[in-house]
Each structure stands twice: as C-alpha cells, then as structure tokens.
Design an enzyme around this catalytic site. Sequence first.
Site, short mmCIF file in Angstrom:
data_model
loop_
_atom_site.label_atom_id
_atom_site.label_comp_id
_atom_site.label_asym_id
_atom_site.label_seq_id
_atom_site.Cartn_x
_atom_site.Cartn_y
_atom_site.Cartn_z
N GLY D 29 -13.75 -4.39 -5.25
CA GLY D 29 -13.94 -3.66 -4.01
C GLY D 29 -12.85 -4.00 -3.03
N ASN D 30 -12.69 -3.15 -2.03
CA ASN D 30 -11.73 -3.44 -0.97
C ASN D 30 -11.99 -2.51 0.20
OD1 ASN D 30 -10.13 -0.96 -1.95
ND2 ASN D 30 -9.93 -2.35 -3.68
N SER D 46 -4.84 -8.14 -3.20
CA SER D 46 -5.31 -7.85 -4.56
C SER D 46 -5.87 -9.10 -5.26
CB SER D 46 -4.16 -7.30 -5.39
OG SER D 46 -4.59 -7.02 -6.70
N GLY D 47 -7.06 -8.94 -5.85
CA GLY D 47 -7.61 -9.96 -6.74
C GLY D 47 -7.90 -11.30 -6.09
N SER D 75 -4.09 -4.82 -2.12
CA SER D 75 -4.95 -4.28 -3.17
C SER D 75 -4.19 -3.26 -4.00
CB SER D 75 -6.16 -3.59 -2.53
OG SER D 75 -6.83 -2.82 -3.49
N ASP D 77 -5.38 -0.77 -5.14
CA ASP D 77 -5.88 0.54 -4.72
C ASP D 77 -5.28 1.01 -3.40
OD1 ASP D 77 -7.62 0.88 -6.96
OD2 ASP D 77 -9.00 -0.54 -6.05
N HIS D 98 -17.55 -0.81 -6.42
CA HIS D 98 -18.14 -0.35 -7.68
C HIS D 98 -19.65 -0.56 -7.58
CE1 HIS D 98 -14.38 -0.37 -10.47
NE2 HIS D 98 -13.99 -0.26 -9.22
N TYR D 227 -30.56 10.48 18.31
CA TYR D 227 -30.88 9.23 17.62
C TYR D 227 -30.04 8.09 18.22
CZ TYR D 227 -31.75 5.91 13.83
OH TYR D 227 -32.12 4.80 13.09
#
Lengths: 230, 230, 230, 230
Positions: D29-30, D46-47, D75, D77, D98, D227
């Site tokens: 995820g990121n 990343s990672g 990342s 992505d 994910h 709301y």
Amino acid sequence: MTALDRLCAEVCHANLALVKHGLVTLTWGNASAILRDEGLVAIKPSGVSYDTLTPDQIVVLDLSGKVVRGTLRPSTDAPTHLALYNAFPKVGAIVHTHSSYATVFAQARREIPCLGTTHADHFAGAVPVTRQLTPGELTEYEHNTGRVIAERFANVDPAAIPAVLVAGHAPFAWGPTMAKAVDNALALEAIARMAHATLLLRPDAPTLEPHVLAKHHDRKHGANRYYGQP
Amino acid sequence: MTALDRLCAEVCHANLALVKHGLVTLTWGNASAILRDEGLVAIKPSGVSYDTLTPDQIVVLDLSGKVVRGTLRPSTDAPTHLALYNAFPKVGAIVHTHSSYATVFAQARREIPCLGTTHADHFAGAVPVTRQLTPGELTEYEHNTGRVIAERFANVDPAAIPAVLVAGHAPFAWGPTMAKAVDNALALEAIARMAHATLLLRPDAPTLEPHVLAKHHDRKHGANRYYGQP
Amino acid sequence: MTALDRLCAEVCHANLALVKHGLVTLTWGNASAILRDEGLVAIKPSGVSYDTLTPDQIVVLDLSGKVVRGTLRPSTDAPTHLALYNAFPKVGAIVHTHSSYATVFAQARREIPCLGTTHADHFAGAVPVTRQLTPGELTEYEHNTGRVIAERFANVDPAAIPAVLVAGHAPFAWGPTMAKAVDNALALEAIARMAHATLLLRPDAPTLEPHVLAKHHDRKHGANRYYGQP
Amino acid sequence: MTALDRLCAEVCHANLALVKHGLVTLTWGNASAILRDEGLVAIKPSGVSYDTLTPDQIVVLDLSGKVVRGTLRPSTDAPTHLALYNAFPKVGAIVHTHSSYATVFAQARREIPCLGTTHADHFAGAVPVTRQLTPGELTEYEHNTGRVIAERFANVDPAAIPAVLVAGHAPFAWGPTMAKAVDNALALEAIARMAHATLLLRPDAPTLEPHVLAKHHDRKHGANRYYGQP
C-alpha cells in the site's frame, strides 16, 4: 554471540511473529532456519506454549536429525523441515502453520490459483498441493511428508513458488532468510483468503494474465527488480 | 489455599480465557470443573459480566445441584454440566460457548466432518450433533440437554471426541482438565471455521483418509504419543 | 449531576461502546436515550468523530425535534429516533449502526430468521425488514424512515423483537435502557453473522422449533425468567 | 514548518493509518498527497516497513516524476499516482491498498454495485473496474495503470465516485484531502465486504433505488448537504 545464537534468536522471534500475525492458534505451527555452512538447523521445541518461548529453548539439530543443542524435544515436524532443507539447497528458513485459508485450500485438495498481482508479487504461479501419503508412508510420517513435498516440486522452482499445501493437512512456506519465510507465510494466508472469497463470488474467476504475472513477479524478484530500496 | 479454592481460581481464569480468545460474546458461555474425589463442581454464576468476574464469585455445587458455596445463582446451564459429569466419569472440566462457527454447524444441524489433520489432532472423527429436545423434555430443559448429549454418545468415546453440537443451540467441549477443555473449545471453533470455508469452496470435500486421521490423533493422544514434551 | 447529565453521559458512553465492539466504522452510527418524564432525548451530534466525543457534545432535543441543549447539530438520523420514541412508548434507548452482517441482510432485503437459541435469547422471532421508502417519502426522509419502521411493527411487539432492518440501509436496535439497547445491537450483529454463515452452508436450514424458541426467550425475558441474578 | 513539511507529515500519518485500519498487510500500500500550487507530490518510499516510517522518509516528486526531496526511492507505484493527479485536477490525495474485499472484486473483474446507503454515502454509483493492460502497455507499467484508470473515468466524475478497482490487481481511492482519501479507502473496503456477503446470500440482490441513492449522497455531498457540522 555466535552465528548459532543469532539463528536461535531469529527462530524464536519468527515463531512469536507467527502468533502475533494470527497465523498460529494454540501450538499449531513451527519455524526453523539453517546455517548451511555448519549444516545445523534451529527449530521450535514440540508442544511448547508460545507465551513462554525463549531463544534458549530452541532446539538445534544436524541434518540427520541428531540433537546437538537444547534439552527439549524438537518439533514433531522436524523431519519434514530436514527433508526440505536436503531437497531445496537454497532454502534458508521454513515456516509451518495451520493458517486458516491456506489450510482450507489444503483440505479442499485444491491449488491456490494466481488470481491477482498480490499473489504474483510473492508466488510466480499457482501454489501447488501434494498428493496424500499412502498407508505405507506413515511409518516415517513426518519425513515422508517432506519427501512428498519435494516430489511435487520435481518440476517447480522452490525459489519462484516458496510455499506448498500438504493435502488434507496445512501449508509450508519458506525463503532464503527467516524474515522472508515469515513474509511468505503471511502472504500465503492473505492470498488464500482473497482467492477463497474471489472463487465464492465468481467460481470461474480468470487467472492473472501471464504477462502481468511475470511483470509483477519480476519487479520484485527479477534480475532487474526495482521494488524496494537498492 | 484448598483444592476447591484452586478449582474456583481455575474456573474463573478459564471463563476469562473464553472471552480473550473471542469464543464468548456478552455472557454467552460458561466453564466448569469438577473435584471428582469430593463430588464438587465449580461453575460461573449466571448472567454475570466477564469484566468483573472474580474467583470468589464462582459457585460450587454438589452433583445433585445443591449450592455448597457462593452467594450467587449458578449458570442456568449448570444442570447440563452436572448431567455430563454424571454421564462421562473421566471428564474433568466442561466449556459451553456460542462460538460462531461451531454454532453455525449446530444451527445447520450438521456434524463437523473431519476434513484435515487440525481436526484429527483434537477429535478422532466427526463432531456429532444431538437431536432436538421434544416439547415434553422442556420441563427440565437444561438437565435434558445433558441427557440428550449423553444419548448421542452412547456409541462414541467422549475422550476421543471431546465436543458436541446441540441442535439449534451451540457447542459443549470438555477434557480431563480445565486447560484441556478450553483448548478443545478453541480447537473446535477453529476446525468449524475451516470446515465451513472448505465446504463452501468444495461441497464434496473428501474426509481425511482414515490412516492419516488415526496417525495424527495417535501421535498426540495414543499409547505411543510423541507430540510435546515427555 | 442531574438526570439529564447522567443521560448524556450514558449516551456518550454507549456511542463509544459501539466503536469498541466493532459495530461502527467511521461515523456510521448513533445512539440516543430518552427521559420519558421530561420528554427529552439525548443523541450524538452529526458527523463528529468518536475519537473526541465527550458528554457535553451530546445534543438534547424535545420530542418535536427542537434542540434544548448543546451547540452542535444533532445526528441527521434524529428524526428517525424521535419517530420511534413516539411510536414505541416503552422504548428507553435506540442504537443505529451499519454493522456488517445486519446491514447485509438489510441490503438483501431479507429478514433474519430465528435459526438458533442465541437468536431466541434476544429476539422472539425473525428480525423483520421494512419496505423501501417511496420517492414522495424522501421529503422528510429521516422522519419517514421512523414511520416506515413503526408501520412494519403494526402487528409486532417491539419489546419482543427489539430490532429492525431498514431495506437497503441498515439496522436499528432498541431496549428499555441504554445498556440493553447496546446489547441488542451487539446480539443482532452476532446472530446476523451466524445466520449468514448458516444459510451459506445450508440454504434450507430449519428455523428453531417454536417450543424451544419460546423456552429460551422466556428463561431470559418471561414472567418466570430465571437467567441472571434475582 | 513549511506547507511541504506539513504535507509530508500528513502523508506519513495516512500511511500509518492504513495499517492501523487493517487495510495494508506487509508493504502492500501507499498514500500520497499533492500541493497543487507548487506541483509537488509527497509519497511513501518503496518497500519501507511501516513500523519505522517517519515523515522525513517521505519522498517528494514533481509532476514529471523527478525526486526533489528525500534520499529513498519513491513507491514503485508513484507513476500511477502522478498520472492520476494529472488526469484528475481536483484530486488532492490518493491511497492505494490491497485491502481484502476490494481486491476480491478487482480479482473477480466485477464492479461493486451500489446495494445500500453505506455505499451511497461515499460513492454515487457502482465502483468501476478497469480493463487489463495489454502486453504493450507493460513497458511503462505503473504509468499506464494510471492511464487505464483515467480512460475508465472518461464518462465518470472522479469526485462522485472517488475509487476504482484495477482489474486483477487492487483498488485506488482518492479525495480532495488526505483525510478524505483515507476515509474513502476505508469506506471502499467496508462496502466491498458487505457487497460480497450480500451477493453470496442473494446473488440477485437489487441495487439501491436511484431516488434513495441520490438522497443519501446529496445529504453528505450535495449543494444543500446537511450531514455533519456546518
């Protein structure tokens, strides 16, 4: 602290991580790691509660199964671990759990198909299921469990698919290091849970297109991998 | 501290463990244990919140149901526990929960088939379901629940299959000790959850081969068991 | 501390309990309670994060919807709560959530059948679903949601079945006190989750026999109830 | 503290919130956010493990992908995020996970239909699925993932439907602010989980009536929304 001390500490920590991540209930699981140079395997003792597990309780065996350190009995599954270390020379650590959804696929005697990139990031194709052991193979049950896994990987690269489902039993996962083996066990459960839910929603869900599967696996594991830090 | 004090402490601890393991919601559950020599049963008080449960609130009954210690009412399910202690002379402790997936099988009026070694490690075959009570049996509802369980075990060994599903109701699990009964209740929920998911994935999932079932149960419970420490 | 202060504290505590029990995600839920003698209703403010909710943020309304205490807007669902307090004179507190499985039945437009004693302990029969509101009823959407619930209970006793599923929306639960309403919301989610899993395993699962349903409900709620402490 | 420092702190906090809410396993995820005036995007490295992530590890890129601050790789992505910021001018933050059930729908290549008001409160209609990338589009895989998402939104308003499922991969969610993007990612997983369970219970579950969908979305997001607090 010797390399063996460090290995025992890592194995203890990994066993506790399995509980923390919800992969292990009661004492259903065990992690081990190997010092290849010395041919020594460190593994969880049998039936010992995770609540009180300490590094000095970790049992060290040689590859023939002889205890060389520790006063407790090793995990009953130790012969399976040893058979895998002997069959897969590049494996550095092994994790056995009865994690729920990986076990569900093992019980259904069904491989986990690659349905998405989460799967492809860790496993370069379907996670296979072994055959069941024959009555004759029960004499050395745990050793033969390892042999049946190795048989299933005759034409599969254990570095590309670092996990297996033992039919009617549960998963084994592995990796080059203890940390990678734990990650693979965790990834295996996550992709099994998602594959299960996907197949209930759409029984004919398509497997991931081969070009995307290869792309995702390669960006993490290929020669030109670019995921993570250099 | 007397043996009875210890029993009450164990029973209190077990009741709290059921909540901690997620087996009990609200007050839907109770644990008891027996001192066989003295014929005394310690059990949770009825409808008391787990948040504030202490050993001195545990109620002690004799096998006829008479309160011999404690100021609170015993669990309404106490007559079921007593009927089981009377019917199963080797049982040392009993756990009743409405844990989700065991209850789902009880509601589906379906036994939990043995689909894998996780099941076989704790239960030497399918976990059975009772029949429903007749309208006439409601007069002594809780006592007759115990009788209907005992009836179902006429040809089943309660040491080999230490749990049952009461039709339309929920599970009871037991064991020689309080700790084993809690473990069996926890194992029951885990194998129910996995059997449920397995049957959704593959409705005709095969039951575990009898030779593997026997092997797994025996390595933990047989005369030559070798699981755990000596 | 006045009775109204106590009510606001109870309502604040109940709203936080909904989050703690996993019944509420983000701000999808609200709890209220009524002082019948004074005709005053205390309710959560609209869209306020549970992380920072305090008793003095609770808004107090009269039964016509006029704010009589508090500086924040009341929950947008306040008119539904008011309509229910007006329609059900014995209700002391109301809980609205989007808890997962109760919402699943509401989305499937399907009542929750009574499949077991866990259900019968809290609800004396199926938990009903309303009809959908017509386009014309959207003008006063929240008020009419309450009216449609009351319409559905024309021949149902809201004390015996203290919950409803609003079609395509989510559940409301209630009770004589704030604590009972929270318990009913929690029980509703638990029995919805188990009913869902039961129906997937066995689509034609039998509803609980009426004599057992009545017995279980009566031992907790009947004139001669004997569950809990006197 | 500059606006860019604040952005990095927000992005770090959002990444950690994804783990806390159970949307992210391992490093799957990121989250990123953009300073529109300066054309700068802050994103997770990343990672890198979430356990040790700090604001100063957040990487800052310009809209062409050039790193302008930070010593770690962004990342993998990141090109997807950049393509989306370029395609959707009003988006202020993007979250990729994910998360289990959103990924299940992505794997089943099936949009998430609007089955209830929980969905309508966040998404004004079905959450769409992209097409799969062609082999030729793998050369710039991550960039083209963003292009394929933008292509899918040719006739969809990304403010009204702030999420997408990438076929065979996983979801992306977004919003005008980092906090809204995280809320949408969380809402997406919740409505995916409930839609999954609803469709298993009733495969032909009706989509929410258009008049109720519009009403619910408008009371939170419309010109006359009421709301929350003013």
